[in-house]
Scaffold this motif. Sequence first.
Motif, PDB file in Angstrom:
ATOM      1  N   UNK A  27     101.180  18.531 -13.649  1.00  0.00           N
ATOM      2  CA  UNK A  27     102.048  17.511 -13.071  1.00  0.00           C
ATOM      3  C   UNK A  27     101.756  16.124 -13.649  1.00  0.00           C
ATOM      4  N   UNK A  28     102.795  15.318 -13.746  1.00  0.00           N
ATOM      5  CA  UNK A  28     102.671  13.916 -14.138  1.00  0.00           C
ATOM      6  C   UNK A  28     103.154  13.074 -12.960  1.00  0.00           C
ATOM      7  N   UNK A  29     102.303  12.158 -12.498  1.00  0.00           N
ATOM      8  CA  UNK A  29     102.586  11.409 -11.284  1.00  0.00           C
ATOM      9  C   UNK A  29     102.869   9.939 -11.573  1.00  0.00           C
ATOM     10  N   UNK A  30     103.690   9.351 -10.709  1.00  0.00           N
ATOM     11  CA  UNK A  30     103.847   7.906 -10.701  1.00  0.00           C
ATOM     12  C   UNK A  30     102.561   7.290 -10.151  1.00  0.00           C
ATOM     13  N   UNK A  31     102.421   5.975 -10.289  1.00  0.00           N
ATOM     14  CA  UNK A  31     101.192   5.320  -9.846  1.00  0.00           C
ATOM     15  C   UNK A  31     101.006   5.414  -8.328  1.00  0.00           C
ATOM     16  N   UNK A  32     102.108   5.614  -7.594  1.00  0.00           N
ATOM     17  CA  UNK A  32     101.999   5.713  -6.134  1.00  0.00           C
ATOM     18  C   UNK A  32     101.852   7.154  -5.656  1.00  0.00           C
ATOM     19  N   UNK A  33     101.685   8.103  -6.592  1.00  0.00           N
ATOM     20  CA  UNK A  33     101.454   9.489  -6.224  1.00  0.00           C
ATOM     21  C   UNK A  33     102.691  10.353  -6.168  1.00  0.00           C
ATOM     22  N   UNK A  34     103.858   9.765  -6.393  1.00  0.00           N
ATOM     23  CA  UNK A  34     105.085  10.573  -6.406  1.00  0.00           C
ATOM     24  C   UNK A  34     105.173  11.374  -7.701  1.00  0.00           C
ATOM     25  N   UNK A  35     105.806  12.523  -7.625  1.00  0.00           N
ATOM     26  CA  UNK A  35     105.921  13.417  -8.770  1.00  0.00           C
ATOM     27  C   UNK A  35     106.987  12.895  -9.730  1.00  0.00           C
ATOM     28  N   UNK A  36     106.588  12.623 -10.987  1.00  0.00           N
ATOM     29  CA  UNK A  36     107.530  12.112 -11.990  1.00  0.00           C
ATOM     30  C   UNK A  36     108.078  13.235 -12.869  1.00  0.00           C
ATOM     31  N   UNK A  37     107.262  14.268 -13.124  1.00  0.00           N
ATOM     32  CA  UNK A  37     107.680  15.364 -13.994  1.00  0.00           C
ATOM     33  C   UNK A  37     106.489  16.261 -14.274  1.00  0.00           C
ATOM     34  N   UNK A  38     106.533  16.985 -15.374  1.00  0.00           N
ATOM     35  CA  UNK A  38     105.426  17.855 -15.735  1.00  0.00           C
ATOM     36  C   UNK A  38     105.389  18.021 -17.248  1.00  0.00           C
ATOM     37  N   UNK A  39     104.229  18.430 -17.744  1.00  0.00           N
ATOM     38  CA  UNK A  39     104.080  18.724 -19.163  1.00  0.00           C
ATOM     39  C   UNK A  39     103.578  20.158 -19.312  1.00  0.00           C
ATOM     40  N   UNK A  40     103.983  20.793 -20.391  1.00  0.00           N
ATOM     41  CA  UNK A  40     103.553  22.144 -20.690  1.00  0.00           C
ATOM     42  C   UNK A  40     102.423  22.128 -21.704  1.00  0.00           C
ATOM     43  N   UNK A  41     101.529  23.080 -21.583  1.00  0.00           N
ATOM     44  CA  UNK A  41     100.421  23.203 -22.528  1.00  0.00           C
ATOM     45  C   UNK A  41     100.954  23.277 -23.960  1.00  0.00           C
ATOM     46  N   UNK A  42     101.997  24.090 -24.188  1.00  0.00           N
ATOM     47  CA  UNK A  42     102.546  24.253 -25.535  1.00  0.00           C
ATOM     48  C   UNK A  42     103.065  22.932 -26.086  1.00  0.00           C
ATOM     49  N   UNK A  43     103.687  22.123 -25.229  1.00  0.00           N
ATOM     50  CA  UNK A  43     104.214  20.832 -25.681  1.00  0.00           C
ATOM     51  C   UNK A  43     103.087  19.886 -26.092  1.00  0.00           C
ATOM     52  N   UNK A  44     101.991  19.922 -25.327  1.00  0.00           N
ATOM     53  CA  UNK A  44     100.851  19.059 -25.659  1.00  0.00           C
ATOM     54  C   UNK A  44     100.269  19.457 -27.013  1.00  0.00           C
ATOM     55  N   UNK A  45     100.039  20.751 -27.206  1.00  0.00           N
ATOM     56  CA  UNK A  45      99.442  21.221 -28.452  1.00  0.00           C
ATOM     57  C   UNK A  45     100.352  20.949 -29.658  1.00  0.00           C
ATOM     58  N   UNK A  46     101.662  21.029 -29.433  1.00  0.00           N
ATOM     59  CA  UNK A  46     102.600  20.803 -30.531  1.00  0.00           C
ATOM     60  C   UNK A  46     102.737  19.330 -30.876  1.00  0.00           C
ATOM     61  N   UNK A  47     102.712  18.477 -29.862  1.00  0.00           N
ATOM     62  CA  UNK A  47     103.022  17.065 -30.083  1.00  0.00           C
ATOM     63  C   UNK A  47     101.817  16.230 -30.506  1.00  0.00           C
ATOM     64  N   UNK A  48     100.607  16.674 -30.184  1.00  0.00           N
ATOM     65  CA  UNK A  48      99.453  15.829 -30.485  1.00  0.00           C
ATOM     66  C   UNK A  48      99.268  15.658 -31.990  1.00  0.00           C
TER      67      UNK A  48
END
Length: 370
Positions: free
Chosen positions: A268-289
């Motif tokens: 999960x990716x959160x806003x600074x106040x703890x609200x849910x902004x979205x999510x990232x996938x492991x595959x996306x992280x490995x591909x984009x880095x």
Amino acid sequence: MPRSFPIASIKGTAVRLHWTFVLVLALITLIVLISNGALAAAQVFLLVSLVFVCVVLHEFGHITVARQFGIETPEVILLPMGGLAKLQRIPSDPRQELAIAIAGPAVNFALFALLILFLGRWPDWGTLAGLAQGEINFVEQLAIFNLVVGLFNLLPAFPMDGGRIFRALLAFAMPHHKATRIAARVGQALAVVLGVVGLMAGNVVLAAIAVFVFLAATSEANLEKIRHAIGGTPVRNVMVTGQAQFLVTDHIGKAADAILASDNEEFPVLELDGRLAGFVLRADVLESIGDAGPEASICTIMRTDLPVVSLQHRAEKVAETIAGGAPIVGVIDSRGRFAGLVNWRNLLDALAIDEALRQQHRNRQTRFPL
């Protein structure tokens, strides 16, 4: 390469092309270009494009009727084997499921009738043989396609419409989960028959369709088992809460470090106040880095098309949402803050636990009969 990419949006439903569809279309066009020239290739390209316009119309037959029952469809994906309309949920009311399932083939039969009226006669099936030589008769070949697709979809096997029609009819006389189990078994048996026929005839396409149908029938049966097992279970009982969390201000490098210490696929990716902004996938992280670098913002790979339910919802609603095509579902508390995630694996774990407890109960009854 993305799995699919959008080409249009129709009344809130995104129409997406799967990359395999683009590949198949390009290969067919290239083969015809080499063997029969540019004009024949252009005609085949147009014919295939019109075929998939018919596929989209088929799917929007389902979508239009589903909307009458308050069921939205976020997207339709075009695959080489046809279209896939991702309904938000599969209705448990057999009347609704029957109406939605019938609508798709009905569109094909209506298109067939219109094309026959325009043609002025019954289509000549021999025109299909001319496709290999680049001989195109658009009206006749499109008419045959719509008739074949309409009839093929009436086969009583998931994921074809006939499987859902069969289940809906059974559900008028028995519980939904039993109707699903019977329909799934019939679909699997039909898939085996198709596979044997395909292998004996040396038809690779038919054999591939058989494998696809068998797996789809199995998946549908598993989903219904999950829905029946978890029933009114609160969503908090099946959600995952221990995964790494990121803020919208974090970099991809932080996500890359976190996934090394976890076997989770979604974060999960959160806003600074703890609200849910979205999510990232492991595959996306490995591909984009490697492309964007570790200092790039995590927001550049964050996915925001995340269905969200509250802690008060039942797990059955989550199962329906995931069955509709969502990879994961976010869970929030009464203040809108992130509480957890649910994915297909969580639901399978819940099913396994439920079946184990049921087996233990049956064993106790066997040992100590009343």
